[in-house]
Design a protein around this motif. Sequence first.
Motif, PDB file in Angstrom:
ATOM      1  N   ASP A 238       6.118   0.962 -10.840  1.00  0.00           N
ATOM      2  CA  ASP A 238       4.808   0.314 -10.942  1.00  0.00           C
ATOM      3  C   ASP A 238       3.712   1.287 -10.502  1.00  0.00           C
ATOM      4  O   ASP A 238       3.492   1.499  -9.310  1.00  0.00           O
ATOM      5  N   HIS A 239       3.024   1.869 -11.470  1.00  0.00           N
ATOM      6  CA  HIS A 239       2.029   2.891 -11.158  1.00  0.00           C
ATOM      7  C   HIS A 239       0.702   2.319 -10.687  1.00  0.00           C
ATOM      8  O   HIS A 239      -0.219   3.078 -10.381  1.00  0.00           O
ATOM      9  N   ARG A 240       0.601   1.008 -10.576  1.00  0.00           N
ATOM     10  CA  ARG A 240      -0.613   0.419 -10.016  1.00  0.00           C
ATOM     11  C   ARG A 240      -0.742   0.727  -8.526  1.00  0.00           C
ATOM     12  O   ARG A 240      -1.840   0.643  -7.968  1.00  0.00           O
ATOM     13  N   PHE A 241       0.377   1.068  -7.892  1.00  0.00           N
ATOM     14  CA  PHE A 241       0.386   1.243  -6.444  1.00  0.00           C
ATOM     15  C   PHE A 241       0.754   2.668  -6.043  1.00  0.00           C
ATOM     16  O   PHE A 241       1.346   2.890  -4.993  1.00  0.00           O
ATOM     17  N   VAL A 242       0.380   3.614  -6.883  1.00  0.00           N
ATOM     18  CA  VAL A 242       0.680   5.026  -6.597  1.00  0.00           C
ATOM     19  C   VAL A 242      -0.126   5.530  -5.409  1.00  0.00           C
ATOM     20  O   VAL A 242       0.359   6.341  -4.612  1.00  0.00           O
ATOM     21  N   ALA A 243      -1.351   5.053  -5.257  1.00  0.00           N
ATOM     22  CA  ALA A 243      -2.196   5.539  -4.163  1.00  0.00           C
ATOM     23  C   ALA A 243      -3.291   4.533  -3.867  1.00  0.00           C
ATOM     24  O   ALA A 243      -3.717   3.767  -4.739  1.00  0.00           O
ATOM     25  N   GLY A 244      -3.748   4.533  -2.603  1.00  0.00           N
ATOM     26  CA  GLY A 244      -4.914   3.756  -2.219  1.00  0.00           C
ATOM     27  C   GLY A 244      -4.612   2.315  -1.858  1.00  0.00           C
ATOM     28  O   GLY A 244      -3.458   1.880  -1.772  1.00  0.00           O
ATOM     29  N   LEU A 245      -5.690   1.560  -1.633  1.00  0.00           N
ATOM     30  CA  LEU A 245      -5.616   0.162  -1.236  1.00  0.00           C
ATOM     31  C   LEU A 245      -5.726  -0.727  -2.470  1.00  0.00           C
ATOM     32  O   LEU A 245      -6.706  -0.644  -3.214  1.00  0.00           O
ATOM     33  N   ASN A 246      -4.722  -1.553  -2.678  1.00  0.00           N
ATOM     34  CA  ASN A 246      -4.678  -2.395  -3.872  1.00  0.00           C
ATOM     35  C   ASN A 246      -4.254  -3.814  -3.512  1.00  0.00           C
ATOM     36  O   ASN A 246      -3.386  -4.025  -2.662  1.00  0.00           O
ATOM     37  N   ARG A 247      -4.872  -4.762  -4.186  1.00  0.00           N
ATOM     38  CA  ARG A 247      -4.537  -6.171  -3.990  1.00  0.00           C
ATOM     39  C   ARG A 247      -3.284  -6.506  -4.790  1.00  0.00           C
ATOM     40  O   ARG A 247      -3.119  -6.049  -5.930  1.00  0.00           O
ATOM     41  N   TRP A 248      -2.407  -7.291  -4.178  1.00  0.00           N
ATOM     42  CA  TRP A 248      -1.212  -7.781  -4.873  1.00  0.00           C
ATOM     43  C   TRP A 248      -0.988  -9.226  -4.452  1.00  0.00           C
ATOM     44  O   TRP A 248      -0.726  -9.514  -3.294  1.00  0.00           O
ATOM     45  N   ARG A 249      -1.151 -10.122  -5.408  1.00  0.00           N
ATOM     46  CA  ARG A 249      -1.067 -11.557  -5.131  1.00  0.00           C
ATOM     47  C   ARG A 249      -2.088 -11.904  -4.044  1.00  0.00           C
ATOM     48  O   ARG A 249      -3.277 -11.643  -4.203  1.00  0.00           O
ATOM     49  N   ASP A 250      -1.636 -12.461  -2.931  1.00  0.00           N
ATOM     50  CA  ASP A 250      -2.571 -12.854  -1.883  1.00  0.00           C
ATOM     51  C   ASP A 250      -2.540 -11.902  -0.694  1.00  0.00           C
ATOM     52  O   ASP A 250      -2.866 -12.269   0.430  1.00  0.00           O
ATOM     53  N   ARG A 251      -2.137 -10.656  -0.938  1.00  0.00           N
ATOM     54  CA  ARG A 251      -1.988  -9.693   0.149  1.00  0.00           C
ATOM     55  C   ARG A 251      -2.397  -8.307  -0.316  1.00  0.00           C
ATOM     56  O   ARG A 251      -2.790  -8.108  -1.458  1.00  0.00           O
ATOM     57  N   TRP A 252      -2.281  -7.325   0.585  1.00  0.00           N
ATOM     58  CA  TRP A 252      -2.715  -5.965   0.289  1.00  0.00           C
ATOM     59  C   TRP A 252      -1.548  -4.996   0.401  1.00  0.00           C
ATOM     60  O   TRP A 252      -0.656  -5.166   1.240  1.00  0.00           O
ATOM     61  N   ILE A 253      -1.597  -3.952  -0.441  1.00  0.00           N
ATOM     62  CA  ILE A 253      -0.659  -2.828  -0.342  1.00  0.00           C
ATOM     63  C   ILE A 253      -1.480  -1.551  -0.252  1.00  0.00           C
ATOM     64  O   ILE A 253      -2.348  -1.304  -1.102  1.00  0.00           O
ATOM     65  N   PHE A 254      -1.213  -0.770   0.784  1.00  0.00           N
ATOM     66  CA  PHE A 254      -1.862   0.537   0.895  1.00  0.00           C
ATOM     67  C   PHE A 254      -0.804   1.626   0.781  1.00  0.00           C
ATOM     68  O   PHE A 254       0.174   1.639   1.542  1.00  0.00           O
TER      69      PHE A 254
END
Length: 309
Positions: A268-284
């Motif tokens: 999943d290249h949406r989360f390769v780098a940086g702060l990203n929203r996923w559903r109701d939470r965050w992935i950095f």
Amino acid sequence: MSWASPDPHPVPDLPARTPAAKALLSAVALRRRRWLWALGSLGLAGAAGAAYTRFCEPGWLEVTHHVVPLRPTETKPIRILHLSDLHASACVPLEFISEAVRLGLAEKPDLICLTGDFITKHFADWNAYAAVLKPLAAAAPVFACLGNHDGGKWAARPAYGGHADHRAIRSCLAASGVKVLLNQSEEIRLRSRRVRLVGVGDLWGEELHAAEAFGASAAADLTLLLMHNPDGKDAVAGFRWDLALCGHTHGGQLRLPWLGTPFAPVRDHRFVAGLNRWRDRWIFTTRGVGNLHGLRFNCRPEVSLLTLN
């Protein structure tokens, strides 16, 4: 008196070049020079790009700041130093890792999180490594999860040739004051908030056991997930957490114009780098400090500071 025999193959006189012929020949020569110049320029640009990728960018640390908007609170924000993918090796010397530590501590964090891949293959200078990491624990609580390069099933493959287990890196981290969370959780208090830290095993090493890591439901004000590979998000989707801190990708390591991050080792290249929203939470996902093979392009090594509001 001598007689010369006539030349059986006489060379005819060449006609004088007309102005049009001279102009044509001149244009051909100019075009040839331009092609040679273009080819030479491309060669120089390629050599310069290769030199930059190998000798400049891998050592050009960047301190980045990110604000994570969580639930409203009247308490002061929590500042987290996030370091990952240190990859101690011949390509990433301990002096460079020490500089990343120094830059991070200059940001005065309340909490420090390390998300795996501390080494590459058979690193062995453990005492020196522990000395480099010790200043972290002297400044703030430090928690870590492990990555696929740190030992275990993935690292022990003959094709890679790393450590068969985590014992060496875990001993090094313990000596430096770092608490490793391997499918475990721990609660601490920061800024009058109850903060639960959950660390999971590595996805590629087949050690990510979410139910074991989260255990019984705990009523914390904030739950932080330490997870080396952001692709593990689906395995932890059924559990409560607010922010996942990840590494593994190196930000793609080589970010190419028009192509993006084709070498990033994730699905999943949406989360390769940086702060990203996923559903109701965050992935950095941090770009990490170290690298593999001594290369980086358009993707500087990163010391990440997150402010949790």
